[in-house]
Design a protein around this motif. Structure first.
Motif, PDB file in Angstrom:
ATOM      1  N   VAL A  85     -58.588  35.528  -2.572  1.00  0.00           N
ATOM      2  CA  VAL A  85     -59.345  36.074  -3.707  1.00  0.00           C
ATOM      3  C   VAL A  85     -59.571  34.978  -4.744  1.00  0.00           C
ATOM      4  N   ASP A  86     -58.527  34.231  -5.057  1.00  0.00           N
ATOM      5  CA  ASP A  86     -58.650  33.134  -6.023  1.00  0.00           C
ATOM      6  C   ASP A  86     -59.617  32.065  -5.523  1.00  0.00           C
ATOM      7  N   ASP A  87     -59.574  31.783  -4.219  1.00  0.00           N
ATOM      8  CA  ASP A  87     -60.505  30.805  -3.638  1.00  0.00           C
ATOM      9  C   ASP A  87     -61.946  31.263  -3.802  1.00  0.00           C
ATOM     10  N   LEU A  88     -62.201  32.542  -3.530  1.00  0.00           N
ATOM     11  CA  LEU A  88     -63.553  33.071  -3.668  1.00  0.00           C
ATOM     12  C   LEU A  88     -64.029  32.962  -5.111  1.00  0.00           C
ATOM     13  N   LEU A  89     -63.176  33.308  -6.051  1.00  0.00           N
ATOM     14  CA  LEU A  89     -63.533  33.188  -7.464  1.00  0.00           C
ATOM     15  C   LEU A  89     -63.881  31.736  -7.813  1.00  0.00           C
ATOM     16  N   ALA A  90     -63.064  30.802  -7.352  1.00  0.00           N
ATOM     17  CA  ALA A  90     -63.310  29.380  -7.637  1.00  0.00           C
ATOM     18  C   ALA A  90     -64.617  28.901  -7.007  1.00  0.00           C
ATOM     19  N   ILE A  91     -64.916  29.360  -5.797  1.00  0.00           N
ATOM     20  CA  ILE A  91     -66.173  28.979  -5.142  1.00  0.00           C
ATOM     21  C   ILE A  91     -67.359  29.504  -5.947  1.00  0.00           C
ATOM     22  N   ILE A 132     -72.196  31.232 -10.014  1.00  0.00           N
ATOM     23  CA  ILE A 132     -72.690  32.533  -9.546  1.00  0.00           C
ATOM     24  C   ILE A 132     -71.923  33.613 -10.289  1.00  0.00           C
ATOM     25  N   SER A 133     -72.652  34.481 -10.991  1.00  0.00           N
ATOM     26  CA  SER A 133     -71.979  35.487 -11.806  1.00  0.00           C
ATOM     27  C   SER A 133     -71.765  36.817 -11.081  1.00  0.00           C
ATOM     28  N   LYS A 134     -72.618  37.140 -10.100  1.00  0.00           N
ATOM     29  CA  LYS A 134     -72.536  38.451  -9.458  1.00  0.00           C
ATOM     30  C   LYS A 134     -72.951  38.325  -7.997  1.00  0.00           C
ATOM     31  N   VAL A 135     -72.212  39.027  -7.120  1.00  0.00           N
ATOM     32  CA  VAL A 135     -72.472  38.930  -5.678  1.00  0.00           C
ATOM     33  C   VAL A 135     -72.385  40.289  -4.996  1.00  0.00           C
ATOM     34  N   VAL A 175     -75.538  37.064  -1.521  1.00  0.00           N
ATOM     35  CA  VAL A 175     -74.749  37.824  -0.567  1.00  0.00           C
ATOM     36  C   VAL A 175     -73.705  36.862  -0.011  1.00  0.00           C
ATOM     37  N   VAL A 176     -72.430  37.231  -0.160  1.00  0.00           N
ATOM     38  CA  VAL A 176     -71.336  36.405   0.354  1.00  0.00           C
ATOM     39  C   VAL A 176     -70.777  37.068   1.605  1.00  0.00           C
ATOM     40  N   PHE A 177     -70.686  36.298   2.672  1.00  0.00           N
ATOM     41  CA  PHE A 177     -70.158  36.777   3.943  1.00  0.00           C
ATOM     42  C   PHE A 177     -68.753  36.224   4.140  1.00  0.00           C
ATOM     43  N   LEU A 178     -67.789  37.114   4.361  1.00  0.00           N
ATOM     44  CA  LEU A 178     -66.394  36.709   4.572  1.00  0.00           C
ATOM     45  C   LEU A 178     -66.013  37.002   6.020  1.00  0.00           C
ATOM     46  N   TYR A 206     -62.306  41.883 -10.117  1.00  0.00           N
ATOM     47  CA  TYR A 206     -63.465  41.342 -10.838  1.00  0.00           C
ATOM     48  C   TYR A 206     -64.679  42.248 -10.655  1.00  0.00           C
ATOM     49  N   PRO A 207     -64.589  43.507 -11.060  1.00  0.00           N
ATOM     50  CA  PRO A 207     -65.706  44.444 -10.827  1.00  0.00           C
ATOM     51  C   PRO A 207     -67.017  43.997 -11.474  1.00  0.00           C
ATOM     52  N   GLU A 208     -66.922  43.260 -12.553  1.00  0.00           N
ATOM     53  CA  GLU A 208     -68.131  42.786 -13.222  1.00  0.00           C
ATOM     54  C   GLU A 208     -68.854  41.711 -12.410  1.00  0.00           C
ATOM     55  N   ARG A 209     -68.195  41.183 -11.377  1.00  0.00           N
ATOM     56  CA  ARG A 209     -68.780  40.122 -10.546  1.00  0.00           C
ATOM     57  C   ARG A 209     -69.345  40.645  -9.226  1.00  0.00           C
ATOM     58  N   VAL A 210     -69.204  41.947  -8.976  1.00  0.00           N
ATOM     59  CA  VAL A 210     -69.555  42.501  -7.666  1.00  0.00           C
ATOM     60  C   VAL A 210     -70.627  43.584  -7.785  1.00  0.00           C
ATOM     61  N   ILE A 211     -71.682  43.438  -6.993  1.00  0.00           N
ATOM     62  CA  ILE A 211     -72.751  44.442  -6.927  1.00  0.00           C
ATOM     63  C   ILE A 211     -72.353  45.539  -5.948  1.00  0.00           C
ATOM     64  N   GLY A 212     -71.764  45.138  -4.820  1.00  0.00           N
ATOM     65  CA  GLY A 212     -71.354  46.090  -3.803  1.00  0.00           C
ATOM     66  C   GLY A 212     -70.537  45.409  -2.717  1.00  0.00           C
ATOM     67  N   VAL A 213     -69.900  46.232  -1.878  1.00  0.00           N
ATOM     68  CA  VAL A 213     -69.063  45.721  -0.793  1.00  0.00           C
ATOM     69  C   VAL A 213     -69.384  46.482   0.488  1.00  0.00           C
ATOM     70  N   VAL A 214     -69.557  45.735   1.553  1.00  0.00           N
ATOM     71  CA  VAL A 214     -69.691  46.314   2.891  1.00  0.00           C
ATOM     72  C   VAL A 214     -68.530  45.776   3.707  1.00  0.00           C
ATOM     73  N   SER A 215     -67.792  46.671   4.372  1.00  0.00           N
ATOM     74  CA  SER A 215     -66.691  46.213   5.218  1.00  0.00           C
ATOM     75  C   SER A 215     -66.938  46.639   6.654  1.00  0.00           C
ATOM     76  N   LEU A 216     -66.595  45.772   7.566  1.00  0.00           N
ATOM     77  CA  LEU A 216     -66.768  45.999   8.988  1.00  0.00           C
ATOM     78  C   LEU A 216     -65.432  45.825   9.698  1.00  0.00           C
ATOM     79  N   GLY A 217     -65.045  46.804  10.475  1.00  0.00           N
ATOM     80  CA  GLY A 217     -63.875  46.661  11.329  1.00  0.00           C
ATOM     81  C   GLY A 217     -62.569  47.182  10.773  1.00  0.00           C
ATOM     82  N   LEU A 218     -62.427  47.247   9.462  1.00  0.00           N
ATOM     83  CA  LEU A 218     -61.190  47.745   8.862  1.00  0.00           C
ATOM     84  C   LEU A 218     -61.519  48.632   7.667  1.00  0.00           C
ATOM     85  N   PRO A 219     -60.702  49.644   7.432  1.00  0.00           N
ATOM     86  CA  PRO A 219     -60.908  50.497   6.263  1.00  0.00           C
ATOM     87  C   PRO A 219     -60.344  49.842   4.997  1.00  0.00           C
ATOM     88  N   PHE A 220     -60.675  50.415   3.860  1.00  0.00           N
ATOM     89  CA  PHE A 220     -60.081  49.960   2.601  1.00  0.00           C
ATOM     90  C   PHE A 220     -58.578  50.228   2.607  1.00  0.00           C
TER      91      PHE A 220
END
Length: 181
Positions: free
Chosen positions: A80-86, A92-95, A27-30, A114-128
């Motif tokens: 986004v590029d920074d997250l990919l590099a991290i 880590i293949s999937k988050v 689980v990655v927290f941004l 990178y949909p193949e790298r993401v299990i799901g997304v939760v957003s707080l405070g702002l819409p998509f």
């Protein structure tokens, strides 16, 4: 919190700080603005206690991460590029992404690119919202929303001038300019 370890990842010549607790699926927290990884410390511990690996980077120019030489040229695409590099540096293949405020746009765009790298997304405070000419829609956000306050010239500098923010936010220039992706 003694479980949380701190590491640094070199991304394009920038040293980026990452806090983590290792156990299982990731689980990655941004973080939001003007926050750092520390705002997620309790959630990281709870997630780790539930059997997950929790990671929370400091975005470039925030907290213990280095500031780019020309922060005004930074874009959300850099985040986004920074997250990919991290993730690549930790093999880590999937988050699962959990993002608040400022971290929402990079989270959603990471998932789109990178949909193949993401299990799901939760957003707080702002819409998509897609990046580009679209800005924060005033009609769906409350009056007094801090981002609108900080678009007033010199307002952020005045508000934060009362505090020592050197350890929190070294740059916010690209957050308030016309967003480019």
């Amino acid at each position: 919190m003694e479980q949380i370890r701190h590491k640094y990842v070199d991304v394009g010549g920038l040293k980026l700080h990452v806090a983590e607790i290792e156990t299982g699926s990731v689980v990655v927290f941004l973080h939001g603005f003007p926050e750092i990884w520390y705002s997620w410390r309790y959630q990281m511990t709870a997630v780790a206690n539930a059997g997950f690996r929790a990671i929370a980077p400091d975005f470039r120019g925030y907290g213990l991460s280095e500031q780019p030489l020309e922060p005004e040229k930074s874009t959300f695409k850099d985040l986004v590029d920074d997250l990919l590099a991290i993730l690549d540096s930790f093999h880590i293949s999937k988050v699962f992404l959990v993002a608040k405020d400022f971290g929402v746009r990079p989270a959603y765009h990471f998932a789109l690119l990178y949909p193949e790298r993401v299990i799901g997304v939760v957003s707080l405070g702002l819409p998509f919202m897609l990046a580009g000419a679209q800005s924060l829609p005033r009609e769906i956000l409350p009056d007094g929303f801090y981002v609108f306050r900080f678009t007033e010239p010199e307002r952020a500098e005045t508000d934060f001038g009362r505090l020592d923010v050197k350890t929190s936010c070294k740059t916010s220039t690209f957050f308030f300019q016309e967003v480019k992706f």
